[in-house]
Design a protein around this motif. Sequence first.
Motif, short mmCIF file in Angstrom:
data_model
loop_
_atom_site.label_atom_id
_atom_site.label_comp_id
_atom_site.label_asym_id
_atom_site.label_seq_id
_atom_site.Cartn_x
_atom_site.Cartn_y
_atom_site.Cartn_z
N SER A 175 0.96 -1.37 -0.28
CA SER A 175 -0.20 0.85 -0.07
C SER A 175 1.03 1.24 -0.20
O SER A 175 0.44 1.80 -0.46
CB SER A 175 -0.85 0.22 1.11
N VAL A 176 2.13 0.78 0.22
CA VAL A 176 3.23 2.09 0.16
C VAL A 176 3.21 2.87 -1.06
O VAL A 176 3.90 3.86 -1.29
CB VAL A 176 4.08 2.06 0.82
N LYS A 180 -2.88 9.33 -5.38
CA LYS A 180 -3.93 8.99 -5.71
C LYS A 180 -4.79 8.72 -7.14
O LYS A 180 -6.06 8.67 -7.05
CB LYS A 180 -4.66 10.32 -5.45
N LYS A 181 -3.59 9.03 -8.10
CA LYS A 181 -4.76 8.64 -9.53
C LYS A 181 -3.96 6.56 -9.61
O LYS A 181 -5.20 6.31 -10.00
CB LYS A 181 -3.19 9.02 -10.45
N GLU A 182 -3.66 6.48 -8.84
CA GLU A 182 -3.70 4.93 -9.08
C GLU A 182 -3.14 3.70 -8.16
O GLU A 182 -2.61 3.92 -6.40
CB GLU A 182 -1.68 4.28 -9.86
N LYS A 183 -4.52 3.40 -7.39
CA LYS A 183 -4.74 2.78 -6.75
C LYS A 183 -5.30 0.94 -6.34
O LYS A 183 -5.57 0.01 -6.08
CB LYS A 183 -6.35 2.51 -5.88
N GLY A 184 -4.81 0.09 -7.69
CA GLY A 184 -4.94 -1.32 -8.22
C GLY A 184 -4.12 -1.91 -7.78
O GLY A 184 -2.42 -1.43 -8.20
N ILE A 185 -4.05 -2.83 -7.90
CA ILE A 185 -3.21 -4.13 -7.47
C ILE A 185 -3.30 -5.44 -8.06
O ILE A 185 -4.51 -5.76 -8.38
CB ILE A 185 -3.19 -4.31 -5.82
N TYR A 186 -2.63 -6.15 -8.65
CA TYR A 186 -2.88 -6.90 -9.34
C TYR A 186 -2.49 -8.28 -8.97
O TYR A 186 -1.63 -8.65 -8.07
CB TYR A 186 -1.85 -7.63 -10.15
N LEU A 187 -3.24 -10.10 -8.99
CA LEU A 187 -3.61 -10.41 -8.03
C LEU A 187 -3.47 -11.74 -9.25
O LEU A 187 -4.14 -11.88 -10.42
CB LEU A 187 -4.37 -11.11 -7.45
N GLN A 188 -2.34 -12.59 -8.84
CA GLN A 188 -1.94 -13.28 -9.83
C GLN A 188 -2.40 -14.99 -9.46
O GLN A 188 -1.15 -15.61 -8.37
CB GLN A 188 -0.65 -13.65 -10.62
N PHE A 225 -7.69 -5.31 -8.11
CA PHE A 225 -8.15 -4.93 -7.36
C PHE A 225 -8.05 -3.27 -6.84
O PHE A 225 -7.25 -3.16 -6.73
CB PHE A 225 -8.64 -5.31 -6.20
N ASN A 226 -9.57 -1.97 -6.09
CA ASN A 226 -8.22 -0.87 -5.80
C ASN A 226 -7.99 -2.07 -4.48
O ASN A 226 -9.06 -2.75 -3.51
CB ASN A 226 -10.14 -0.99 -5.00
N LEU A 227 -6.55 -1.81 -3.63
CA LEU A 227 -6.11 -2.39 -2.59
C LEU A 227 -6.98 -1.98 -1.56
O LEU A 227 -6.72 -2.68 -0.96
CB LEU A 227 -4.73 -2.30 -3.04
#
Length: 282
Positions: A175-176, A180-188, A225-227
């Motif tokens: 999360s660090v 504000k613009k990029e909040k996504g995280i990829y799950l594989q 998803f949004n982290l």
Amino acid sequence: MRGISAEEFPPSSTLDATPIPLPTTVFKDGLKGVIYAVSTDENKYILTGVHIQITQEKLKFIGTDGHRVATTELSTQGIGRKPRKQVESEEIQFTIPGRVLKELARNLDDSVEFINLLYDAESNRLGFAWQDIILRCQCLEGTYPDCEQLLARFSFDREVILEKAFLVKALERLSVLTDKKEKGIYLQFDGSLQQLRLSIEREFGKGDQVIAAHLPSEMSLNIQFNLKYLVEAAKAIPSSAIKMHLQQSDHPAMLVPYGDRPNPELQMEMRQFLLPLYTLNA
């Protein structure tokens, strides 16, 4: 000290309602599972509240901000020291402002065994009473979205089991790198390796975390998803592990409790739904 006449203070209204006793632990556990999902956008007026449904058999909480949905359903059978009084109608339902419920949760001590709920349908006002305290509020006007009908459109045929502590810690580390613009995280999800890779990449840095997962050996799925939404949903689930139900990269995910729970004797069904940010090639 200057003041005004006591007669000028607004009178305290009374509620014409039969008290419904609810165990504090039941009420607070149900509330905790959905309060994080309510909207803070006043333009989405009805979504700034938690929708509550009460029948003789269940106490149900629903919260949504349009991007995620959280529901918690708890059994009300046998609660209270005395047999529960029959509810006048088949079902009572209302929407309470989220800020009121946050204040209630903050001030309601765990040492309080029961809290009395009073709902006046005619005035659409609600009250909570415990010890020598009474908290009254005006319920939100409007029709709350039928979340169950919306979610019934989706089916899930893939299940992944994750240790909650490992998932939350991995998300917090990554999360660090959010902004504000990029909040996504990829799950594989990789069934052959029995693992979940969480990754995030920005202009100023990137990060990867790999945690063990129990999933079908043939499963291979990428989704984003949004982290912030994902970590809030994970933290709200009161169990040692999380079961994640998935279908494909453009479908929502459903998170439910799995494993040990703090109150295993409490009959509770909790579901957390998250919409993906956008489609990825699986």
